[in-house]
Design a protein around this motif. Structure first.
Motif, PDB file in Angstrom:
ATOM      1  N   PRO A 187      -1.449  -1.904   4.019  1.00 24.82           N
ATOM      2  CA  PRO A 187      -1.698  -3.104   4.830  1.00 24.82           C
ATOM      3  C   PRO A 187      -0.706  -4.207   4.452  1.00 24.82           C
ATOM      4  N   VAL A 188      -0.320  -4.995   5.442  1.00 26.51           N
ATOM      5  CA  VAL A 188       0.657  -6.055   5.198  1.00 26.51           C
ATOM      6  C   VAL A 188       0.096  -7.406   5.636  1.00 26.51           C
ATOM      7  N   GLY A 189       0.070  -8.347   4.698  1.00 28.37           N
ATOM      8  CA  GLY A 189      -0.374  -9.705   5.003  1.00 28.37           C
ATOM      9  C   GLY A 189       0.761 -10.670   4.693  1.00 28.37           C
ATOM     10  N   ASN A 190       0.770 -11.133   3.433  1.00 31.00           N
ATOM     11  CA  ASN A 190       1.848 -12.012   3.003  1.00 31.00           C
ATOM     12  C   ASN A 190       3.092 -11.208   2.607  1.00 31.00           C
ATOM     13  N   ALA A 191       2.960  -9.892   2.648  1.00 31.39           N
ATOM     14  CA  ALA A 191       4.074  -8.937   2.492  1.00 31.39           C
ATOM     15  C   ALA A 191       4.616  -8.813   1.072  1.00 31.39           C
ATOM     16  N   GLY A 192       3.830  -9.243   0.094  1.00 31.53           N
ATOM     17  CA  GLY A 192       4.235  -9.061  -1.300  1.00 31.53           C
ATOM     18  C   GLY A 192       4.064  -7.628  -1.766  1.00 31.53           C
ATOM     19  N   ASN A 193       2.930  -7.015  -1.405  1.00 34.20           N
ATOM     20  CA  ASN A 193       2.621  -5.707  -1.971  1.00 34.20           C
ATOM     21  C   ASN A 193       3.571  -4.628  -1.476  1.00 34.20           C
ATOM     22  N   ILE A 194       3.927  -4.653  -0.208  1.00 35.36           N
ATOM     23  CA  ILE A 194       4.853  -3.634   0.302  1.00 35.36           C
ATOM     24  C   ILE A 194       6.205  -3.775  -0.412  1.00 35.36           C
ATOM     25  N   THR A 195       6.581  -5.005  -0.685  1.00 39.16           N
ATOM     26  CA  THR A 195       7.818  -5.283  -1.415  1.00 39.16           C
ATOM     27  C   THR A 195       7.735  -4.739  -2.841  1.00 39.16           C
TER      28      THR A 195
END
Ligand code: F0G
Length: 352
Positions: A187-195
């Protein structure tokens, strides 16, 4: 045999810590990679599916991975207080780790859009909670300004130590599978975790741990999908309040990760999220929060694209207990109430 000592001790050579760093840990990490045969069966094609159940971290979300690093480094730098904007999980993790380290924890939340479990956590851990009349993006703008003008360390994922801690989830996946998966659904929100995951997979490969990289498949709630729209959204909406975000702070890094991995971003509707949420709980026995189910909803939606025989990992970022209202209201199940405590009455209600 050795007991688990938290992710900083376990992955110390790969993290920016030294002997001077006071390690603030709740023994986070080492979360299970659980096979998900009911999901795999829906995909077919001999695909293997696993869920990385990061809801089993000490405060119930993946944010603990980032927070053990961010708070340890804030403490090392002599900080007395930290601050974050949050849809709930970051605030719970920041509060727990900051209080453990003896720091003040300020959390700014969008009023009315934080799940009950998360709000309770921030309060009981002793955070100083401020609710604003605005959304997460407004809260993030505010805390960025506050951290520039006042002696408070920002611990949102724009703090580089957060991503350093969170990348360890990718290490753990490779440690278990012996190799990166073909797809990583997240899941992507503020996009920190995918990074952070992409950083972890790349670093591990450079270290010679496995010899391939996954496609990063990022999923956003359809009403909060700036990466699909190609521009920030001023009024994001979704029942998955954790990812109710219109202007991700890690925009460029996440796009770079997606491109480098030959990945894709796709939207999933609230209906699709809830369907995945119910399948995970009722068929796999894994209870995650709605935002987390976006990874599985995305996999199910894009199943025709999954290569035969592929190994897929879906990241379950938060525990279902975070948002009990959502489960009660969307289980598709109900309590049979109002019965007399009588053998025949109850047996009849049971269908016997
Ligand atoms: N899943 C959950 C359960 C989350 O809480 C979040 C983000 C995400 C996914 C998305 O991760 O932002 O790194 O792309 N929650 C933040 C918070 C915004 O304040 O707790 P991301």
């Amino acid at each position: 045999a050795c007991r688990w000592r938290g992710l900083i001790e376990t992955y110390r050579p790969y993290l920016p810590v030294s002997d001077q760093t006071p390690v603030v840990t709740l023994l986070e990490g080492n979360t299970p990679l659980i096979p998900a045969p009911a999901i795999a069966k829906r995909i077919g094609k001999d695909v293997r599916v696993f869920v990385k159940y990061d809801g089993l971290n000490p405060t119930g979300s993946f944010k603990d991975r980032g927070m053990t690093m961010a708070i340890s480094k804030a403490k090392e730098a002599g900080a007395k207080a930290v601050i974050c904007a949050s849809t709930g999980n970051t605030s719970a993790a920041a509060a727990a780790y900051a209080r453990r380290a003896g720091l003040r924890a300020f959390v700014i939340i969008p009023d009315g859009y934080v799940a009950l479990g998360k709000l309770g956590q921030a309060l009981i851990y002793g955070a100083e909670v401020i609710a604003i009349d605005g959304n997460f993006d407004d809260a993030l703008t505010t805390v960025r300004q506050l951290s520039e003008h006042y002696p408070v360390t920002l611990v949102n994922s724009v703090n580089p130590y957060r991503l350093e801690g969170q990348k360890t989830a990718a290490f753990e996946i490779v440690d278990v599978l012996g190799q990166a998966p073909d797809w990583l659904c997240i899941p992507v929100g503020n996009a920190g975790n995918i990074t952070a995951y992409w950083m972890g997979f790349c670093q591990y490969k450079e270290l010679g741990k496995g010899d391939r990289l996954p496609r990063m498949m990022g999923f956003q709630a359809a009403g909060s999908a700036p990466f699909i729209q190609g521009q920030p959204i001023s009024h994001p909406e979704t029942l998955a309040t954790a990812i109710r975000i219109g202007n991700p702070a890690n925009w460029d890094k996440a796009w770079a990760a997606s491109k480098a991995s030959n990945g894709e971003f796709h939207p999933v509707t609230d209906g699709e999220i809830l369907e995945a949420y119910r399948i995970l709980a009722a068929e796999e026995g894994v209870f995650c929060e709605p935002a987390s189910a976006a990874s599985v909803a995305g996999l199910l939606k894009r199943k025709d694209q999954v290569p035969a025989g592929a190994t897929v990992v879906c990241v379950l970022t938060g525990n279902g207990l975070k948002d009990p209202d959502c489960a009660v209201n969307n289980s598709g199940n109900e309590v049979k109430a109002g019965l007399k405590p009588d053998l025949d009455v109850v047996a009849k209600a049971m269908g016997f």
